[in-house]
Scaffold this active site. Structure first.
Site, PDB file in Angstrom:
ATOM      1  N   LYS A   2      61.172 -85.258 130.362  1.00  0.00           N
ATOM      2  CA  LYS A   2      60.768 -85.698 131.971  1.00  0.00           C
ATOM      3  C   LYS A   2      60.156 -87.234 131.960  1.00  0.00           C
ATOM      4  O   LYS A   2      60.328 -87.847 133.016  1.00  0.00           O
ATOM      5  CB  LYS A   2      59.696 -84.963 132.271  1.00  0.00           C
ATOM      6  CG  LYS A   2      60.057 -83.391 132.511  1.00  0.00           C
ATOM      7  CD  LYS A   2      60.891 -83.153 133.503  1.00  0.00           C
ATOM      8  CE  LYS A   2      60.468 -83.323 134.851  1.00  0.00           C
ATOM      9  NZ  LYS A   2      61.455 -82.881 136.021  1.00  0.00           N
TER      10      LYS A   2
ATOM     11  N   TYR B 100      60.028 -81.258 126.014  1.00  0.00           N
ATOM     12  CA  TYR B 100      60.296 -81.250 127.417  1.00  0.00           C
ATOM     13  C   TYR B 100      59.319 -82.304 127.831  1.00  0.00           C
ATOM     14  O   TYR B 100      59.987 -83.100 128.871  1.00  0.00           O
ATOM     15  CB  TYR B 100      59.346 -79.886 127.825  1.00  0.00           C
ATOM     16  CG  TYR B 100      58.952 -79.906 129.372  1.00  0.00           C
ATOM     17  CD1 TYR B 100      60.048 -79.672 130.302  1.00  0.00           C
ATOM     18  CD2 TYR B 100      57.776 -80.027 129.790  1.00  0.00           C
ATOM     19  CE1 TYR B 100      59.975 -80.008 131.554  1.00  0.00           C
ATOM     20  CE2 TYR B 100      57.379 -79.970 131.088  1.00  0.00           C
ATOM     21  CZ  TYR B 100      58.568 -79.673 131.911  1.00  0.00           C
ATOM     22  OH  TYR B 100      58.082 -79.940 133.415  1.00  0.00           O
TER      23      TYR B 100
ATOM     24  N   THR C   9      56.087 -84.087 135.869  1.00  0.00           N
ATOM     25  CA  THR C   9      55.073 -83.268 135.340  1.00  0.00           C
ATOM     26  C   THR C   9      53.864 -84.253 134.810  1.00  0.00           C
ATOM     27  O   THR C   9      54.122 -85.484 134.530  1.00  0.00           O
ATOM     28  CB  THR C   9      55.376 -82.463 134.440  1.00  0.00           C
ATOM     29  OG1 THR C   9      54.347 -81.933 133.450  1.00  0.00           O
ATOM     30  CG2 THR C   9      56.046 -83.150 133.032  1.00  0.00           C
ATOM     31  N   ASP C  10      52.610 -83.704 134.981  1.00  0.00           N
ATOM     32  CA  ASP C  10      51.554 -84.282 134.235  1.00  0.00           C
ATOM     33  C   ASP C  10      51.646 -84.494 132.707  1.00  0.00           C
ATOM     34  O   ASP C  10      50.758 -85.081 132.184  1.00  0.00           O
ATOM     35  CB  ASP C  10      50.153 -83.957 134.895  1.00  0.00           C
ATOM     36  CG  ASP C  10      50.021 -82.364 134.480  1.00  0.00           C
ATOM     37  OD1 ASP C  10      50.811 -81.809 133.667  1.00  0.00           O
ATOM     38  OD2 ASP C  10      48.640 -81.907 134.582  1.00  0.00           O
ATOM     39  N   GLU C  11      52.449 -83.621 132.212  1.00  0.00           N
ATOM     40  CA  GLU C  11      52.558 -83.779 130.527  1.00  0.00           C
ATOM     41  C   GLU C  11      53.222 -84.900 130.305  1.00  0.00           C
ATOM     42  O   GLU C  11      53.096 -85.280 129.125  1.00  0.00           O
ATOM     43  CB  GLU C  11      53.589 -82.318 130.427  1.00  0.00           C
ATOM     44  CG  GLU C  11      52.912 -81.239 130.728  1.00  0.00           C
ATOM     45  CD  GLU C  11      53.590 -79.827 130.155  1.00  0.00           C
ATOM     46  OE1 GLU C  11      54.157 -79.924 129.284  1.00  0.00           O
ATOM     47  OE2 GLU C  11      53.528 -78.787 130.937  1.00  0.00           O
TER      48      GLU C  11
HETATM   49  N1  LIG Z   1      56.311 -75.072 136.642  1.00  0.00           N
HETATM   50  C1  LIG Z   1      55.602 -76.225 136.673  1.00  0.00           C
HETATM   51  O1  LIG Z   1      54.100 -75.751 136.302  1.00  0.00           O
HETATM   52  C2  LIG Z   1      55.757 -77.569 136.832  1.00  0.00           C
HETATM   53  C3  LIG Z   1      54.940 -78.382 136.564  1.00  0.00           C
HETATM   54  C4  LIG Z   1      55.113 -80.027 136.880  1.00  0.00           C
HETATM   55  C5  LIG Z   1      56.412 -80.302 137.049  1.00  0.00           C
HETATM   56  N2  LIG Z   1      57.390 -79.414 137.186  1.00  0.00           N
HETATM   57  C6  LIG Z   1      58.679 -79.891 137.358  1.00  0.00           C
HETATM   58  O2  LIG Z   1      59.131 -79.068 138.675  1.00  0.00           O
HETATM   59  C7  LIG Z   1      60.484 -78.998 138.626  1.00  0.00           C
HETATM   60  C8  LIG Z   1      60.757 -77.574 138.855  1.00  0.00           C
HETATM   61  O3  LIG Z   1      60.132 -76.634 137.916  1.00  0.00           O
HETATM   62  P1  LIG Z   1      60.304 -75.214 138.107  1.00  0.00           P
HETATM   63  O4  LIG Z   1      59.061 -74.645 137.079  1.00  0.00           O
HETATM   64  O5  LIG Z   1      60.861 -74.786 139.393  1.00  0.00           O
HETATM   65  O6  LIG Z   1      61.492 -74.939 137.107  1.00  0.00           O
HETATM   66  P2  LIG Z   1      62.274 -73.636 136.748  1.00  0.00           P
HETATM   67  O7  LIG Z   1      62.845 -73.751 135.529  1.00  0.00           O
HETATM   68  O8  LIG Z   1      61.766 -72.563 137.343  1.00  0.00           O
HETATM   69  O9  LIG Z   1      63.743 -74.108 137.726  1.00  0.00           O
HETATM   70  C9  LIG Z   1      64.510 -75.108 137.390  1.00  0.00           C
HETATM   71  C10 LIG Z   1      65.814 -74.647 138.438  1.00  0.00           C
HETATM   72  O10 LIG Z   1      66.769 -75.866 138.013  1.00  0.00           O
HETATM   73  C11 LIG Z   1      68.095 -75.262 137.958  1.00  0.00           C
HETATM   74  N3  LIG Z   1      68.982 -76.203 136.842  1.00  0.00           N
HETATM   75  C12 LIG Z   1      68.937 -76.319 135.458  1.00  0.00           C
HETATM   76  N4  LIG Z   1      69.454 -77.146 135.071  1.00  0.00           N
HETATM   77  C13 LIG Z   1      70.462 -77.415 136.020  1.00  0.00           C
HETATM   78  C14 LIG Z   1      71.511 -78.093 136.072  1.00  0.00           C
HETATM   79  N5  LIG Z   1      71.982 -78.851 134.962  1.00  0.00           N
HETATM   80  N6  LIG Z   1      71.947 -78.476 137.360  1.00  0.00           N
HETATM   81  C15 LIG Z   1      71.504 -77.878 138.504  1.00  0.00           C
HETATM   82  N7  LIG Z   1      70.653 -77.123 138.409  1.00  0.00           N
HETATM   83  C16 LIG Z   1      70.059 -76.911 137.286  1.00  0.00           C
HETATM   84  C17 LIG Z   1      67.785 -73.934 137.309  1.00  0.00           C
HETATM   85  O11 LIG Z   1      69.041 -73.038 137.445  1.00  0.00           O
HETATM   86  C18 LIG Z   1      66.791 -73.730 138.167  1.00  0.00           C
HETATM   87  O12 LIG Z   1      67.051 -73.122 139.326  1.00  0.00           O
HETATM   88  C19 LIG Z   1      61.093 -79.472 137.086  1.00  0.00           C
HETATM   89  O13 LIG Z   1      61.846 -80.651 137.323  1.00  0.00           O
HETATM   90  C20 LIG Z   1      59.771 -79.448 136.402  1.00  0.00           C
HETATM   91  O14 LIG Z   1      60.129 -80.390 135.217  1.00  0.00           O
HETATM   92  C21 LIG Z   1      57.064 -78.223 136.907  1.00  0.00           C
END
Ligand SMILES: NC(=O)c1ccc[n+]([C@@H]2O[C@H](COP(=O)([O-])OP(=O)(O)OC[C@H]3O[C@@H](n4cnc5c(N)ncnc54)[C@H](O)[C@@H]3O)[C@@H](O)[C@H]2O)c1
Length: 355
Positions: free
Chosen positions: A167, A163, A137-139
């Site tokens: 990351k 969080y 993430t950019d965070e």
């Molecule tokens: N949503 C955003 O805007 C955003 C922005 C930047 C980066 N990200 C990164 O992208 C990735 C996905 O984000 P998202 O929004 O789809 O998240 P999300 O919370 O929708 O999905 C996370 C998934 O990971 C699974 N999970 C969690 N813990 C687990 C474990 N211990 N073992 C196996 N599976 C596990 C969950 O069941 C879920 O399906 C993350 O790494 C997040 O940090 C998200």
């Protein structure tokens, strides 16, 4: 003709992971192994469109389980790991950071070690072509206070929340596994995603669903925090582009060039809903009447904005959606797919998972 590879996608039942899985199955010839623990955020109905493909396979597993991870690497022999599994909601990390440290840091370490053991056993050409792609993430960069500053790939890390700190820690681990062991890794850091299949605790789906139910639209502080919004399907294309064409050891920032204040996002959603869902709940004149300013989140970052010129210059990726087109698609998707979000809101999805 593209040579088909086996992709090991962690978190493929989540919001972004499911978009990656759908894109890989629908638009490429690659195989997908979706590895997911199915926490509250994991939802297999988000991949229902592609579940019948013989190039798709689901494994219900926790990335913190080293034995399960070792078995899955051995069984599926992946060429590419796209690591998205994480605890991802900032507010939850403030209320209870433990799961974030466990999955995002310990889980990433466990996955890296399973990947390294498997990677070390490969023949030289497969070893060179192997990729471990960490989706971040950019965070991790903290926040920006000037109005024209942007995060670049060399901005120092200064995470604010549990969080983003977790990351940041996992990004450092991934880079260390390249530097120390030579395992080929790439990292991407992206801005806030939005789009279909987004869990209703996040800003955009929360506002859409609260508005449709005639509930208050809670806006933190003065609503002037700026986020750079990226349509999730644009992000999925960018991620597969980096996983297949990115340079080993490089970091790519991914953003949508859509900086918006939170209050602007909420107002735009209300305008779209006036047009697309004019039959409002009883007693509501305008959706904007539901806006309520609430106490700000502790440590709330003021502004995020990404310079995404490197991925455009080096890999040719640009977002296809503007904020206006992407947000319209998103609102329409929530209006046309009530069964997906109603099952989450009424708890029946969680009960089905336990059964
Ligand atoms: N949503 C955003 O805007 C955003 C922005 C930047 C980066 N990200 C990164 O992208 C990735 C996905 O984000 P998202 O929004 O789809 O998240 P999300 O919370 O929708 O999905 C996370 C998934 O990971 C699974 N999970 C969690 N813990 C687990 C474990 N211990 N073992 C196996 N599976 C596990 C969950 O069941 C879920 O399906 C993350 O790494 C997040 O940090 C998200």
């Amino acid at each position: 003709m593209e040579i088909s590879k086996t992709f090991f996608v962690t978190g493929g039942a989540g919001f972004i992971g499911s978009a990656v899985v759908r894109h890989l199955i629908k638009d490429t010839t690659h195989k997908v192994i979706n590895v997911d623990k199915l926490t509250y955020a994991g939802n297999l109905s988000s991949v229902a469109d592609i579940v019948d493909s013989d190039r798709y396979h689901f494994e219900h597993a926790d990335i913190c389980d080293s034995i399960a991870m070792a078995d899955l690497f051995k069984k599926h022999q992946p060429d590419v790991v796209m690591h998205l599994a994480a605890e991802s909601h900032v507010d939850r990390s403030i209320n209870g950071p433990g799961d974030f440290i466990q999955t995002n840091i310990v889980g990433t370490y466990t996955l890296l070690e399973a990947a390294r053991t498997y990677w070390s056993s490969l023949a030289t050409d497969k070893k060179t072509e192997f990729r471990f792609h960490h989706i971040s993430t950019d965070e991790v960069y903290g926040d920006l206070h000037g109005t024209d500053e942007l995060f670049t790939e060399t901005t120092p890390y200064a995470p604010s929340s549990p969080y983003s700190a977790s990351k940041a820690g996992s990004d450092h681990l991934v880079r260390a596994w390249l530097r120390t062991y030579g395992m080929p890794t790439v990292v991407t850091n992206c801005s806030n995603n939005y789009g279909p299949y987004h869990f209703p605790e996040k800003l955009i789906p929360l506002m859409i669903l609260n508005a449709l139910a005639g509930k208050p639209l809670p806006v933190y502080g003065d609503g002037k925090q700026v986020r750079d919004w990226l349509f999730v399907e644009d992000h999925a294309r960018a991620l597969v582009c980096v996983a297949t064409q990115g340079e080993v050891g490089e970091t790519y920032n991914i953003g949508g060039h859509n900086e918006k204040k939170n209050i602007e996002v909420v107002n735009t959603l209300c305008t779209l809903l006036e047009e697309l869902a004019p039959n409002k709940p009883p007693g509501i004149n305008q959706y904007t009447d539901l806006i309520r300013y609430v106490t700000d989140r502790p440590g709330h970052d003021l502004r995020y904005a990404i310079d995404a010129s490197k991925i455009q210059r080096e890999l040719g990726w640009v977002p296809e959606e503007t904020f206006e087109t992407g947000l319209r698609k998103t609102v329409k998707w929530y209006l046309e797919n009530p069964s997906w979000w109603q099952a989450i809101l009424d708890g029946s999805y969680q009960q089905a998972k336990k059964a």
